[in-house]
Design a protein around this motif. Sequence first.
Motif, PDB file in Angstrom:
ATOM      1  N   LYS A 130      28.460   2.139  44.176  1.00  0.00           N
ATOM      2  CA  LYS A 130      28.062   1.484  45.420  1.00  0.00           C
ATOM      3  C   LYS A 130      28.290   2.446  46.573  1.00  0.00           C
ATOM      4  O   LYS A 130      28.910   3.503  46.408  1.00  0.00           O
ATOM      5  N   TRP A 131      27.806   2.050  47.746  1.00  0.00           N
ATOM      6  CA  TRP A 131      27.937   2.881  48.937  1.00  0.00           C
ATOM      7  C   TRP A 131      28.743   2.156  50.001  1.00  0.00           C
ATOM      8  O   TRP A 131      28.504   0.989  50.279  1.00  0.00           O
ATOM      9  N   LEU A 132      29.694   2.880  50.584  1.00  0.00           N
ATOM     10  CA  LEU A 132      30.508   2.331  51.667  1.00  0.00           C
ATOM     11  C   LEU A 132      30.137   3.040  52.965  1.00  0.00           C
ATOM     12  O   LEU A 132      30.163   4.274  53.037  1.00  0.00           O
ATOM     13  N   ILE A 134      31.094   3.287  56.947  1.00  0.00           N
ATOM     14  CA  ILE A 134      32.101   2.996  57.963  1.00  0.00           C
ATOM     15  C   ILE A 134      31.577   3.441  59.322  1.00  0.00           C
ATOM     16  O   ILE A 134      31.104   4.568  59.474  1.00  0.00           O
ATOM     17  N   ALA A 141      32.540  -1.960  58.983  1.00  0.00           N
ATOM     18  CA  ALA A 141      32.055  -1.262  57.795  1.00  0.00           C
ATOM     19  C   ALA A 141      31.151  -2.188  57.002  1.00  0.00           C
ATOM     20  O   ALA A 141      31.175  -3.421  57.185  1.00  0.00           O
ATOM     21  N   SER A 142      30.354  -1.614  56.125  1.00  0.00           N
ATOM     22  CA  SER A 142      29.465  -2.402  55.271  1.00  0.00           C
ATOM     23  C   SER A 142      29.356  -1.731  53.908  1.00  0.00           C
ATOM     24  O   SER A 142      29.608  -0.527  53.766  1.00  0.00           O
ATOM     25  N   VAL A 143      28.960  -2.503  52.928  1.00  0.00           N
ATOM     26  CA  VAL A 143      28.783  -2.015  51.566  1.00  0.00           C
ATOM     27  C   VAL A 143      27.340  -2.259  51.148  1.00  0.00           C
ATOM     28  O   VAL A 143      26.816  -3.378  51.293  1.00  0.00           O
ATOM     29  N   LEU A 237      38.931  -4.044  56.150  1.00  0.00           N
ATOM     30  CA  LEU A 237      38.947  -2.901  55.239  1.00  0.00           C
ATOM     31  C   LEU A 237      40.199  -2.075  55.515  1.00  0.00           C
ATOM     32  O   LEU A 237      40.293  -1.389  56.529  1.00  0.00           O
ATOM     33  N   TYR A 242      40.488  -1.601  50.083  1.00  0.00           N
ATOM     34  CA  TYR A 242      39.756  -0.443  49.558  1.00  0.00           C
ATOM     35  C   TYR A 242      40.108  -0.184  48.102  1.00  0.00           C
ATOM     36  O   TYR A 242      39.239   0.194  47.303  1.00  0.00           O
ATOM     37  N   LEU A 245      37.956  -2.357  46.220  1.00  0.00           N
ATOM     38  CA  LEU A 245      36.550  -1.975  46.331  1.00  0.00           C
ATOM     39  C   LEU A 245      36.224  -0.756  45.488  1.00  0.00           C
ATOM     40  O   LEU A 245      35.134  -0.663  44.906  1.00  0.00           O
ATOM     41  N   THR A 256      30.007  -7.084  54.463  1.00  0.00           N
ATOM     42  CA  THR A 256      30.538  -6.317  55.587  1.00  0.00           C
ATOM     43  C   THR A 256      32.036  -6.548  55.748  1.00  0.00           C
ATOM     44  O   THR A 256      32.602  -7.516  55.213  1.00  0.00           O
ATOM     45  N   TYR A 257      32.668  -5.657  56.508  1.00  0.00           N
ATOM     46  CA  TYR A 257      34.073  -5.787  56.896  1.00  0.00           C
ATOM     47  C   TYR A 257      34.139  -5.901  58.412  1.00  0.00           C
ATOM     48  O   TYR A 257      33.528  -5.109  59.130  1.00  0.00           O
TER      49      TYR A 257
END
Length: 291
Positions: A130-132, A134, A141-143, A237, A242, A245, A256-257
Motif C-alpha cells: 500500500k501507499w502512505l 503524509i 495523512a492518507s493511505v 498516525l 504506524y 499499518l 485517512t489520518y
Amino acid sequence: MRYGLLAVLIGVAMLGGCSEGVLDPKGPIAAADRQILLNSLGIMLAIVIPVILATLGVAFWFRESNTRARYRPNFAYSGRLEMLVWSIPAMTVFLVGGVAWVGSHDVSPRKPIVSSVKPLRIQVASLDWKWLFIYPDLGVASVNRLTIPVGTPISLELTSSGVMNSFFVPQLGSQIYTMAGMVTRLHLQADQPGTYRGFSAQFSGEGFADMHFDADAVTSEKFTQWLDGVRSAGPELNAKSYSDLVKPSTAVAPFTYRSVEPGLFDKITVSEMQSDDAMCRRYPTSMRAEQ
C-alpha cells in the motif's frame, strides 16, 4: 477501400489504449515526457521508413525477372556504401541521444516546477502493499489515495519501509524508485481536475497487483473541504498506529489520518519503524547473523 477501412479501424483500436496513460498527459511533466517520446519516435521513423522502402526496392529491382539489374558476384567493397550504411545508425544514435539528454534534464525529478504558486510538500512511503501519503505541513495523512490541488506544484519526498518500489502516475509525470534508508524526490503538477491512476511499477512480492492508488486532482476549494473533512475524523498516525499499518496487507481500502506525529517520515527513512517481516525479507538470515 476495404483494406483502408480495416487499417483505420486497427489504428483507432490501438490508439484507444492510449487514454489514461503517458500519451494522455494532464500536467507539464507528463506533457514533456510525451514530447520526448514523440521526438524520439519521429527521428527513428525518419530512419526506419526509408530503410524499409529501400529494402523493398532492392528486393524488387534485383528480382530474377529483371534483366536490367547488374549481377556482380565479385563485389566486395564500396567506400561510399560503407559511409552510408554506418552514418545513418550513427546519426540516429546522436539525434535520439541528444533529444533524450536535453529532455531528461529539463524534466529532472529533482528540478522544481517553475510556478508562482507555493509547492505542496507530500511525503510518500511505500509499504507492503500500500501507499502512505503524509502532508507534513498540513498535519494529515492518507493511505492509497493522493489528493492534490489543481495548478499547484507537488514536491514529493519518497522512501520505502522495506523492499524497493516504483512510484508512477503516468498522466502526471515521471516514475521514480522508493528505497529503504534513503529519500528520492519528484516534482509533479496536475493542470486539470480528475482522478488519475497511480501504481507501483516495480514488482515487490505477493501483493504487488493490489498496490495501486487514485491521484485525485481537485480545485483549491474542494481541496480545502477535503482537508477540513480529514481533520475532523479518522485515527491519529503515530508510532503505534504506524506499526499496525506497516504490516503486510493487500487490497486496502483508502482511508485517512486526522493528525500525524511530527518527524514520523524521518523515522521511517532511517529504518527505525520497519516491521520485522520487512526486515526479514530485506536482509537474509545469514546477513542478519553477521550483523
